[in-house]
Design a protein around this motif. Sequence first.
Motif, short mmCIF file in Angstrom:
data_model
loop_
_atom_site.label_atom_id
_atom_site.label_comp_id
_atom_site.label_asym_id
_atom_site.label_seq_id
_atom_site.Cartn_x
_atom_site.Cartn_y
_atom_site.Cartn_z
N ARG A 160 45.00 6.35 67.41
CA ARG A 160 44.26 5.40 67.99
C ARG A 160 45.20 4.26 68.54
NH1 ARG A 160 38.93 5.39 67.77
NH2 ARG A 160 38.64 3.17 68.47
N LYS A 161 44.84 3.46 69.62
CA LYS A 161 45.67 2.68 70.24
C LYS A 161 45.07 1.15 70.24
CE LYS A 161 47.50 3.09 74.88
NZ LYS A 161 48.68 1.95 74.24
N VAL A 162 45.99 0.24 70.17
CA VAL A 162 45.72 -0.89 70.32
C VAL A 162 46.46 -1.85 71.36
CG1 VAL A 162 45.35 -3.39 69.53
CG2 VAL A 162 44.57 -1.25 67.99
N ASP A 163 46.07 -2.11 72.57
CA ASP A 163 47.25 -2.54 73.61
C ASP A 163 46.63 -4.01 73.83
OD1 ASP A 163 48.53 -3.29 75.84
OD2 ASP A 163 49.12 -1.28 76.09
N LEU A 164 47.80 -4.93 73.48
CA LEU A 164 47.25 -6.36 73.66
C LEU A 164 46.94 -6.80 75.14
CD1 LEU A 164 49.73 -7.45 70.84
CD2 LEU A 164 47.13 -6.76 70.59
#
Lengths: 268, 268
Positions: free
Chosen positions: A200-204
């Motif tokens: 899973r990816k969190v990209d600000l």
Amino acid sequence: MATGRTHRPATRSRGIPEATVARLPLYLRALTALSERSVPTVSSEELAAAAGVNSAKLRKDFSYLGSYGTRGVGYDVEYLVYQISRELGLTQDWPVVIVGIGNLGAALAGYGGFASRGFRVAALIDADPAMTGKPVAGIPVQHSDDLEKIISEDGVSIGVIATPAGVAQQVCDRLVAAGVTSILNFAPTVLSVPDGVDVRKVDLSIELQILAFHEQRKAGEETSTEEGPDTGAEPEAATAVVPPAPRGAAGDTGHKGPDGDVPAVMPA
Amino acid sequence: MATGRTHRPATRSRGIPEATVARLPLYLRALTALSERSVPTVSSEELAAAAGVNSAKLRKDFSYLGSYGTRGVGYDVEYLVYQISRELGLTQDWPVVIVGIGNLGAALAGYGGFASRGFRVAALIDADPAMTGKPVAGIPVQHSDDLEKIISEDGVSIGVIATPAGVAQQVCDRLVAAGVTSILNFAPTVLSVPDGVDVRKVDLSIELQILAFHEQRKAGEETSTEEGPDTGAEPEAATAVVPPAPRGAAGDTGHKGPDGDVPAVMPA
DNA sequence: TGTTGTGAACCATTTCACAGCC
DNA sequence: GGCTGTGAAATGGTTCACAACA
């Protein structure tokens, strides 16, 4: 169609839709708040409002878990907290490692929301020898040389990557080789992993860009197609034209980490 | 709910699907990387691989923007970078304020991915007087008393909330009252905002919980319904039973901020 | 009576598959 | 020949509306 390849078998047996799974933590948070206020039962309407969704969706979501409500009454708060926790796998302890202890990694290490939900920060790992042994959020940073040992000894199956983008894939490969099967990636890069590993990816910055898109729309709301009305620009124009100004050709993207100054984790 | 409420009118005129908008930043990043390597053109297949999506989806996405490709050849990298940037509104400058300068706020302040995409950190704001004037990532922290002044003077329309959950709504209200119309919320709480204000939410612990769900499924893969097969538990049992152990009733949720030790922003 | 649980209708998104064009 | 652009089909998710039931 080769048919065989089913990206993931829709979560075995009585499969819960992905969209529903993504909302369970939301419900859980709202329920925990009610639980702390000793509220015994709650209706789908009230709980939905607290979680920021509509009540039909909430009821449908819960229906995938089972029939946990009472018609005419609502849901038992404590009971639902338990059921959702169990469904999410939060009744067990999940050791996680955080790799890359820059600003962001440090913030994650100190984030209260982890510990309170069954996630235990088993180790902080960084490639910078100067960091080794230094406590961050009360946990001493370990050197990335020991990554494999840490993972296998602690039985870690979840890894958090908060390194610069340039080394994220290498870190990812090492985590996976050592036995990690779920990865939360904060580095702005696409990770490739073997089948059976979840990322899973969190990209600000992506979130901000989406906001900017809508913000721009709002601005041009009154004045119709205020400024950029080249909507139906002819195809030939498109292929021939050189963009007016590619804007920030010397930008970042792909080379800077999620943190400006985070030390790099060097692969073994 | 008086029926009329159309949450948002699907982005006016020639509306681009939300799902597509959410992927444009991904494409943009991949394209920028290609641009830096001076790659002149790229096929949908190659670009899709770089962005981690499939090529049919990518082509469909681009078709909403216009016909920017050349059949038999592919897409001009520079041209696409420009078109997507323009569509996302990144050809203009977006001043943003970050409220709540704890670990997370500091990490965000130093995050390289913002500046490089047209986002300018106009101000860092915190309620702790001890922080006032202290530079974080080169920018002096300002006191939250001045929030309204900062927003209006700088024409800020995007705000980032990185405060503890307990004060997030109050901060949000003040931001909105001062003129902010887009909010990126890191506090683990549901914000309510008036119509016309967009909120996007990043919740670190939710992502981990989703991973835990899938991780748990993997573990029970071979052994069928290994441990929790109370699938069809009788409804009466459900209402009567008291949960075996509510697990962490004294947990956090709702009272701790996204940062363990971030100083609170007090409303005026 | 009040609220859940759920088929059925609706809507959004993804994928297929191929015509159209370079 | 190769690749885009796009109708059409398939899938997945949401909302409606109401029967079932405490």
